[in-house]
Structures are given as C-alpha cells and as structure tokens.
Design a protein around this motif. Structure first.
Motif, PDB file in Angstrom:
ATOM      1  N   GLU A 152     -32.184  -5.266  -5.363  1.00 46.75           N
ATOM      2  CA  GLU A 152     -31.537  -6.484  -4.480  1.00 46.75           C
ATOM      3  C   GLU A 152     -32.230  -7.602  -4.457  1.00 46.75           C
ATOM      4  OE1 GLU A 152     -28.408  -6.170  -3.390  1.00 46.75           O
ATOM      5  OE2 GLU A 152     -28.311  -4.135  -4.448  1.00 46.75           O
ATOM      6  N   GLN A 153     -31.636  -8.919  -4.391  1.00 51.19           N
ATOM      7  CA  GLN A 153     -32.434 -10.046  -4.358  1.00 51.19           C
ATOM      8  C   GLN A 153     -32.625 -10.281  -2.795  1.00 51.19           C
ATOM      9  OE1 GLN A 153     -31.383 -12.911  -6.867  1.00 51.19           O
ATOM     10  NE2 GLN A 153     -32.687 -14.475  -5.803  1.00 51.19           N
ATOM     11  N   HIS A 172     -21.737 -11.307 -12.969  1.00 51.07           N
ATOM     12  CA  HIS A 172     -22.600 -11.863 -13.994  1.00 51.07           C
ATOM     13  C   HIS A 172     -23.582 -12.612 -13.691  1.00 51.07           C
ATOM     14  CE1 HIS A 172     -23.111 -14.493 -17.665  1.00 51.07           C
ATOM     15  NE2 HIS A 172     -23.485 -13.273 -18.512  1.00 51.07           N
ATOM     16  N   LYS A 173     -23.347 -13.834 -13.009  1.00 51.35           N
ATOM     17  CA  LYS A 173     -24.296 -14.544 -12.363  1.00 51.35           C
ATOM     18  C   LYS A 173     -25.508 -13.873 -11.699  1.00 51.35           C
ATOM     19  CE  LYS A 173     -24.743 -18.842  -9.521  1.00 51.35           C
ATOM     20  NZ  LYS A 173     -24.246 -19.902  -8.864  1.00 51.35           N
ATOM     21  N   LEU A 174     -25.175 -13.002 -10.783  1.00 52.70           N
ATOM     22  CA  LEU A 174     -26.222 -12.021 -10.105  1.00 52.70           C
ATOM     23  C   LEU A 174     -27.129 -11.234 -10.976  1.00 52.70           C
ATOM     24  CD1 LEU A 174     -27.206 -10.861  -7.415  1.00 52.70           C
ATOM     25  CD2 LEU A 174     -25.555  -9.083  -7.697  1.00 52.70           C
ATOM     26  N   LEU A 175     -26.460 -10.836 -12.065  1.00 51.82           N
ATOM     27  CA  LEU A 175     -27.368  -9.872 -13.156  1.00 51.82           C
ATOM     28  C   LEU A 175     -28.210 -11.170 -13.739  1.00 51.82           C
ATOM     29  CD1 LEU A 175     -24.667  -7.521 -14.181  1.00 51.82           C
ATOM     30  CD2 LEU A 175     -26.485  -6.883 -12.995  1.00 51.82           C
ATOM     31  N   MET A 176     -27.745 -12.190 -14.107  1.00 53.95           N
ATOM     32  CA  MET A 176     -28.672 -13.091 -14.631  1.00 53.95           C
ATOM     33  C   MET A 176     -29.594 -13.777 -13.826  1.00 53.95           C
ATOM     34  SD  MET A 176     -27.524 -14.062 -17.956  1.00 53.95           S
ATOM     35  CE  MET A 176     -28.186 -15.567 -18.218  1.00 53.95           C
ATOM     36  N   THR A 177     -29.269 -13.948 -12.535  1.00 51.72           N
ATOM     37  CA  THR A 177     -30.416 -14.101 -11.638  1.00 51.72           C
ATOM     38  C   THR A 177     -31.501 -12.896 -11.536  1.00 51.72           C
ATOM     39  OG1 THR A 177     -28.541 -15.510 -10.245  1.00 51.72           O
ATOM     40  CG2 THR A 177     -30.739 -14.779  -9.317  1.00 51.72           C
ATOM     41  N   ARG A 178     -31.290 -11.839 -11.640  1.00 51.67           N
ATOM     42  CA  ARG A 178     -32.300 -10.852 -11.500  1.00 51.67           C
ATOM     43  C   ARG A 178     -32.990 -10.895 -12.743  1.00 51.67           C
ATOM     44  NH1 ARG A 178     -28.049  -5.895  -9.490  1.00 51.67           N
ATOM     45  NH2 ARG A 178     -28.080  -6.710  -7.531  1.00 51.67           N
ATOM     46  N   HIS A 179     -32.199 -11.060 -13.915  1.00 54.69           N
ATOM     47  CA  HIS A 179     -33.098 -11.326 -15.203  1.00 54.69           C
ATOM     48  C   HIS A 179     -33.966 -12.358 -14.983  1.00 54.69           C
ATOM     49  CE1 HIS A 179     -34.151 -11.157 -19.359  1.00 54.69           C
ATOM     50  NE2 HIS A 179     -33.725 -12.412 -19.405  1.00 54.69           N
ATOM     51  N   ILE A 180     -33.640 -13.518 -14.623  1.00 56.61           N
ATOM     52  CA  ILE A 180     -34.534 -14.643 -14.518  1.00 56.61           C
ATOM     53  C   ILE A 180     -35.782 -14.482 -13.505  1.00 56.61           C
ATOM     54  CG2 ILE A 180     -34.559 -17.187 -13.734  1.00 56.61           C
ATOM     55  CD1 ILE A 180     -31.651 -17.340 -14.782  1.00 56.61           C
ATOM     56  N   ASN A 181     -35.478 -13.776 -12.653  1.00 53.86           N
ATOM     57  CA  ASN A 181     -36.469 -13.666 -11.435  1.00 53.86           C
ATOM     58  C   ASN A 181     -37.260 -12.491 -12.008  1.00 53.86           C
ATOM     59  OD1 ASN A 181     -35.646 -15.849  -9.939  1.00 53.86           O
ATOM     60  ND2 ASN A 181     -34.088 -14.525  -8.841  1.00 53.86           N
ATOM     61  N   GLY A 182     -37.286 -11.594 -12.867  1.00 52.40           N
ATOM     62  CA  GLY A 182     -38.060 -10.633 -13.449  1.00 52.40           C
ATOM     63  C   GLY A 182     -37.805  -9.448 -12.755  1.00 52.40           C
ATOM     64  N   MET A 183     -36.523  -9.178 -12.060  1.00 54.24           N
ATOM     65  CA  MET A 183     -36.143  -8.147 -11.366  1.00 54.24           C
ATOM     66  C   MET A 183     -35.442  -7.125 -12.430  1.00 54.24           C
ATOM     67  SD  MET A 183     -34.461 -10.088  -8.430  1.00 54.24           S
ATOM     68  CE  MET A 183     -33.968  -8.623  -7.109  1.00 54.24           C
ATOM     69  N   ASP A 184     -35.608  -5.848 -12.050  1.00 52.81           N
ATOM     70  CA  ASP A 184     -34.845  -4.725 -12.380  1.00 52.81           C
ATOM     71  C   ASP A 184     -33.437  -4.730 -12.423  1.00 52.81           C
ATOM     72  OD1 ASP A 184     -37.188  -3.579 -13.607  1.00 52.81           O
ATOM     73  OD2 ASP A 184     -37.483  -2.108 -11.790  1.00 52.81           O
ATOM     74  N   GLY A 238     -31.028   4.646 -18.115  1.00 53.72           N
ATOM     75  CA  GLY A 238     -29.945   3.737 -17.430  1.00 53.72           C
ATOM     76  C   GLY A 238     -29.793   2.780 -18.531  1.00 53.72           C
ATOM     77  N   ILE A 239     -28.991   1.905 -17.857  1.00 54.71           N
ATOM     78  CA  ILE A 239     -28.653   0.703 -18.804  1.00 54.71           C
ATOM     79  C   ILE A 239     -29.393  -0.410 -18.572  1.00 54.71           C
ATOM     80  CG2 ILE A 239     -26.678  -0.773 -18.972  1.00 54.71           C
ATOM     81  CD1 ILE A 239     -24.818   1.122 -17.876  1.00 54.71           C
ATOM     82  N   PRO A 240     -30.008  -0.779 -19.670  1.00 52.82           N
ATOM     83  CA  PRO A 240     -31.120  -1.933 -19.605  1.00 52.82           C
ATOM     84  C   PRO A 240     -30.231  -3.342 -18.901  1.00 52.82           C
ATOM     85  CG  PRO A 240     -31.259  -1.199 -21.760  1.00 52.82           C
ATOM     86  CD  PRO A 240     -29.998  -0.470 -21.075  1.00 52.82           C
ATOM     87  N   LEU A 241     -30.908  -4.251 -18.175  1.00 52.76           N
ATOM     88  CA  LEU A 241     -30.443  -5.266 -17.674  1.00 52.76           C
ATOM     89  C   LEU A 241     -29.655  -6.279 -18.545  1.00 52.76           C
ATOM     90  CD1 LEU A 241     -29.913  -6.783 -15.125  1.00 52.76           C
ATOM     91  CD2 LEU A 241     -32.228  -7.861 -15.273  1.00 52.76           C
ATOM     92  N   ASN A 242     -30.337  -6.426 -19.747  1.00 48.29           N
ATOM     93  CA  ASN A 242     -29.615  -7.301 -20.701  1.00 48.29           C
ATOM     94  C   ASN A 242     -28.299  -6.941 -21.231  1.00 48.29           C
ATOM     95  OD1 ASN A 242     -31.771  -9.119 -20.787  1.00 48.29           O
ATOM     96  ND2 ASN A 242     -32.882  -8.140 -22.449  1.00 48.29           N
ATOM     97  N   ASP A 243     -28.260  -5.434 -21.300  1.00 50.24           N
ATOM     98  CA  ASP A 243     -27.096  -4.809 -21.635  1.00 50.24           C
ATOM     99  C   ASP A 243     -25.938  -5.056 -20.553  1.00 50.24           C
ATOM    100  OD1 ASP A 243     -27.951  -4.034 -23.966  1.00 50.24           O
ATOM    101  OD2 ASP A 243     -28.261  -1.982 -23.334  1.00 50.24           O
TER     102      ASP A 243
END
Length: 160
Positions: free
Chosen positions: A157-158, A141-153, A107-112
C-alpha cells in the motif's frame, strides 16, 4: 493476486455479461440463448448450465462468458462493425484469465499486473462499459504504475 486485479476481473466479468446480454439477442432474436450460448459451450459447461439451471450470463463464470464472446465473434463483429484487431483484446483477456486461474506460486509480478490492468482498461472501453468502470480500471492501472515507479511490491500500500 492483488486486490486491484481481482476487482478488474470482477468488473470485466460483469460487463462482459452485460455486453453479451445486450447484443446476442440482436444477432439471433428470441432463440439467442440456445443458439449463442448453449450451442457454444463445451460439454462440461453445458452440463453445469443444465445441472444448476443457469439462465443468465451473469450466472456463468468469466471463462465461460469469454468463450461465448469468442465463439460469437464474427456475428457480433458484423453486427456492431467491430474492427478485427479488437479480437486481440479478447485473446489477451482469455490469456490473462487463464494465468489468474492458475497462478505461479510466487504470485503475479507487478509488471504483469500493470500489463493486465492496461488490457482490462482497453477491453472495458471497447465493450462500452459504463464510464465509471473504465475510469476505475484506468485508476487501478495508474496505482500499479505508481507502485512500480516507487519500487514497491505489487501488493504494498502506498503511504500518504
């Protein structure tokens, strides 16, 4: 691929077609389809266009529309007074499109995905997509950043 990235790809495809359909006729007039579309396609793309009797940019796939944009870059740049550095966004989008079309088995890494969402957002703003489309891209973009900050894959889903 995450739902967000799929949606951003769909939105970008839609707005790329709209941008080109508005601006290519300004470049070549009545013969824009032949001069700006058909003559810019690869042989296989042209064959599909003829076989399927496609006559609108929205009927073509996103890769084909990006190719048409790229092949008409200089005339569009001159007509619309586009800064040269904006072409980098188009190149980044072509690269993203290729990565999405040929994904890694993991799959596509979250950072990508975060990087892709940012590029989609800036591209939609550049081609003057509807404000709601740009806002939607920025929210994804903000949602994906939030997932990253929260250590989610990437696809988690948040919770509320």
């Amino acid at each position: 691929m995450s739902n967000e990235i799929q949606e951003l790809q769909r939105i970008s495809h839609e707005w790329t077609a709209k941008f080109l359909e508005i601006n290519l006729p300004k470049v070549r007039g009545e013969n824009w389809w032949e001069k700006c579309v058909i003559h810019k396609l690869t042989e296989i793309q042209e064959k599909f266009l003829i076989d399927y009797k496609w006559s609108k940019l929205e009927e073509l796939d996103w890769a084909t529309n990006l190719r048409i944009f790229d092949k008409n870059w200089y005339v569009l740049k001159d007509l619309l007074k586009i800064p040269s550095e904006k072409r980098n966004l188009l190149y980044q989008l072509l690269e993203i499109r290729n990565k999405l079309a040929h994904p890694d088995v993991h799959g596509i890494p979250l950072n990508d995905q975060i990087s892709y969402a940012d590029t989609f957002s800036r591209y939609l703003d550049f081609i003057e997509a509807d404000a709601s489309a740009v806002k939607s891209a920025k929210e994804m973009h903000k949602l994906l950043m939030t997932r990253h900050i929260n250590g989610m894959d990437a696809d988690e889903e948040q919770g509320n």
